[in-house]
Design a protein around this motif. Structure first.
Motif, mmCIF file in Angstrom:
data_model
loop_
_atom_site.group_PDB
_atom_site.id
_atom_site.type_symbol
_atom_site.label_atom_id
_atom_site.label_comp_id
_atom_site.label_asym_id
_atom_site.label_seq_id
_atom_site.Cartn_x
_atom_site.Cartn_y
_atom_site.Cartn_z
ATOM 1 N N GLN A 45 0.823 -1.212 0.000
ATOM 2 C CA GLN A 45 0.000 0.000 0.000
ATOM 3 C C GLN A 45 0.858 1.263 0.000
ATOM 4 O O GLN A 45 0.541 2.238 -0.678
ATOM 5 C CB GLN A 45 -0.956 -0.013 1.190
ATOM 6 C CG GLN A 45 -2.068 -1.034 1.023
ATOM 7 C CD GLN A 45 -2.916 -1.205 2.275
ATOM 8 O OE1 GLN A 45 -2.552 -0.771 3.360
ATOM 9 N NE2 GLN A 45 -4.061 -1.866 2.113
ATOM 10 N N LYS A 46 1.959 1.243 0.736
ATOM 11 C CA LYS A 46 2.846 2.412 0.757
ATOM 12 C C LYS A 46 3.555 2.578 -0.592
ATOM 13 O O LYS A 46 3.742 3.698 -1.061
ATOM 14 C CB LYS A 46 3.848 2.302 1.893
ATOM 15 C CG LYS A 46 3.192 2.463 3.263
ATOM 16 C CD LYS A 46 4.198 2.364 4.378
ATOM 17 C CE LYS A 46 3.549 2.412 5.732
ATOM 18 N NZ LYS A 46 2.947 3.675 6.083
ATOM 19 N N LEU A 47 3.928 1.468 -1.204
ATOM 20 C CA LEU A 47 4.551 1.526 -2.524
ATOM 21 C C LEU A 47 3.584 2.062 -3.572
ATOM 22 O O LEU A 47 3.980 2.785 -4.481
ATOM 23 C CB LEU A 47 5.044 0.137 -2.962
ATOM 24 C CG LEU A 47 6.273 -0.404 -2.272
ATOM 25 C CD1 LEU A 47 6.450 -1.879 -2.599
ATOM 26 C CD2 LEU A 47 7.508 0.382 -2.699
ATOM 27 N N GLU A 48 2.312 1.699 -3.424
ATOM 28 C CA GLU A 48 1.317 2.091 -4.422
ATOM 29 C C GLU A 48 1.000 3.575 -4.384
ATOM 30 O O GLU A 48 0.288 4.076 -5.250
ATOM 31 C CB GLU A 48 0.058 1.236 -4.296
ATOM 32 C CG GLU A 48 0.285 -0.159 -4.832
ATOM 33 C CD GLU A 48 -0.970 -1.010 -4.891
ATOM 34 O OE1 GLU A 48 -1.940 -0.728 -4.159
ATOM 35 O OE2 GLU A 48 -0.968 -1.955 -5.691
ATOM 36 N N ALA A 49 1.543 4.298 -3.422
ATOM 37 C CA ALA A 49 1.398 5.759 -3.436
ATOM 38 C C ALA A 49 2.100 6.316 -4.681
ATOM 39 O O ALA A 49 1.710 7.357 -5.197
ATOM 40 C CB ALA A 49 1.994 6.361 -2.172
ATOM 41 N N ASP A 50 3.142 5.616 -5.164
ATOM 42 C CA ASP A 50 3.864 6.026 -6.378
ATOM 43 C C ASP A 50 3.282 5.372 -7.629
ATOM 44 O O ASP A 50 3.001 6.040 -8.599
ATOM 45 C CB ASP A 50 5.349 5.668 -6.279
ATOM 46 C CG ASP A 50 6.072 6.491 -5.224
ATOM 47 O OD1 ASP A 50 5.654 7.624 -4.967
ATOM 48 O OD2 ASP A 50 7.060 5.976 -4.664
ATOM 49 N N LYS A 51 3.173 4.046 -7.593
ATOM 50 C CA LYS A 51 2.601 3.318 -8.726
ATOM 51 C C LYS A 51 2.162 1.934 -8.268
ATOM 52 O O LYS A 51 2.634 1.434 -7.245
ATOM 53 C CB LYS A 51 3.584 3.228 -9.894
ATOM 54 C CG LYS A 51 4.756 2.290 -9.676
ATOM 55 C CD LYS A 51 5.594 2.175 -10.926
ATOM 56 C CE LYS A 51 6.602 1.046 -10.769
ATOM 57 N NZ LYS A 51 7.341 0.789 -11.974
ATOM 58 N N GLN A 52 1.275 1.334 -9.034
ATOM 59 C CA GLN A 52 0.731 0.026 -8.664
ATOM 60 C C GLN A 52 1.822 -1.040 -8.701
ATOM 61 O O GLN A 52 2.598 -1.112 -9.643
ATOM 62 C CB GLN A 52 -0.401 -0.361 -9.605
ATOM 63 C CG GLN A 52 -1.166 -1.567 -9.137
ATOM 64 C CD GLN A 52 -2.421 -1.806 -9.962
ATOM 65 O OE1 GLN A 52 -2.686 -1.085 -10.910
ATOM 66 N NE2 GLN A 52 -3.167 -2.810 -9.599
ATOM 67 N N VAL A 53 1.863 -1.845 -7.642
ATOM 68 C CA VAL A 53 2.842 -2.919 -7.535
ATOM 69 C C VAL A 53 2.103 -4.181 -7.126
ATOM 70 O O VAL A 53 1.306 -4.172 -6.182
ATOM 71 C CB VAL A 53 3.938 -2.591 -6.485
ATOM 72 C CG1 VAL A 53 4.988 -3.675 -6.441
ATOM 73 C CG2 VAL A 53 4.576 -1.249 -6.760
ATOM 74 N N ASN A 54 2.387 -5.264 -7.807
ATOM 75 C CA ASN A 54 1.736 -6.547 -7.554
ATOM 76 C C ASN A 54 2.127 -7.085 -6.176
ATOM 77 O O ASN A 54 3.295 -7.065 -5.797
ATOM 78 C CB ASN A 54 2.153 -7.527 -8.667
ATOM 79 C CG ASN A 54 1.490 -8.865 -8.550
ATOM 80 O OD1 ASN A 54 1.816 -9.639 -7.650
ATOM 81 N ND2 ASN A 54 0.573 -9.145 -9.446
ATOM 82 N N PHE A 55 1.139 -7.594 -5.431
ATOM 83 C CA PHE A 55 1.359 -8.159 -4.104
ATOM 84 C C PHE A 55 2.429 -9.257 -4.140
ATOM 85 O O PHE A 55 3.322 -9.292 -3.291
ATOM 86 C CB PHE A 55 0.043 -8.731 -3.550
ATOM 87 C CG PHE A 55 0.185 -9.366 -2.195
ATOM 88 C CD1 PHE A 55 0.060 -8.605 -1.044
ATOM 89 C CD2 PHE A 55 0.440 -10.725 -2.075
ATOM 90 C CE1 PHE A 55 0.193 -9.191 0.212
ATOM 91 C CE2 PHE A 55 0.573 -11.321 -0.820
ATOM 92 C CZ PHE A 55 0.453 -10.541 0.320
ATOM 93 N N ASN A 56 2.333 -10.167 -5.128
ATOM 94 C CA ASN A 56 3.287 -11.275 -5.212
ATOM 95 C C ASN A 56 4.716 -10.786 -5.456
ATOM 96 O O ASN A 56 5.673 -11.375 -4.959
ATOM 97 C CB ASN A 56 2.876 -12.270 -6.296
ATOM 98 C CG ASN A 56 1.667 -13.081 -5.886
ATOM 99 O OD1 ASN A 56 1.381 -13.248 -4.701
ATOM 100 N ND2 ASN A 56 0.933 -13.582 -6.862
ATOM 101 N N THR A 57 4.851 -9.705 -6.204
ATOM 102 C CA THR A 57 6.182 -9.125 -6.438
ATOM 103 C C THR A 57 6.761 -8.605 -5.135
ATOM 104 O O THR A 57 7.917 -8.867 -4.804
ATOM 105 C CB THR A 57 6.098 -7.978 -7.474
ATOM 106 O OG1 THR A 57 5.560 -8.505 -8.693
ATOM 107 C CG2 THR A 57 7.455 -7.359 -7.730
#
Length: 141
Positions: A45-57
């Motif tokens: 969720q914190k990473l997604e403040a910049d761009k969408q990132v897959n949970f599995n990644t």
């Protein structure tokens, strides 16, 4: 943690980690400062403040950081919580110490000469500290 890879052309944490690893470590170090362990979902969720990132990644990268010895992982029910093994300050201190050791082992007098050349524009307080350290070494302490 022994320095494995140091990327000369990068800056900051990217010298030691891949870009996603560096972002994850920064998030977890921030959490550590607030005495919080974080879950994969928290980090995602914190990473997604910049761009969408897959949970599995995110999960894969965090588990690899555990394997490399940078993170601790503990189970809390069905969730895994993560925190850095050491503070960001300690990590940077240890890595710079290791890098300096490697430079001295490999290049000895050349490394010292280049470091001294870089002191021309340094903070006077750092020069004073260096002078104190040299004086202590001369006295055999």
């Amino acid at each position: 943690m022994k320095l494995q890879h140091f990327k000369m052309k990068e800056s900051g944490l990217n010298r030691f980690f891949g870009p996603l690893e560096a972002k994850i470590m920064d998030i977890l170090w921030d959490g550590r400062e607030h005495e919080n362990e974080l879950s994969i979902k928290d980090v995602q969720q914190k990473l997604e403040a910049d761009k969408q990132v897959n949970f599995n990644t995110v999960m894969t990268v965090m588990n690899r950081l555990v394997e490399k010895g940078f993170l601790e992982k503990r189970a809390a029910g069905r969730t895994s919580l993560f925190q850095p093994v050491q503070s960001k300050h300690d990590f940077m201190n240890n890595q710079s110490k290791e890098l300096t050791h490697e430079l001295m082992e490999e290049f000895g007098p050349l490394a010292v000469s280049h470091m001294l050349d870089e002191l021309e524009d340094v903070d006077p307080a750092l020069l004073e500290k260096l002078e104190e350290k040299i004086n202590l070494l001369k006295k055999g302490k």
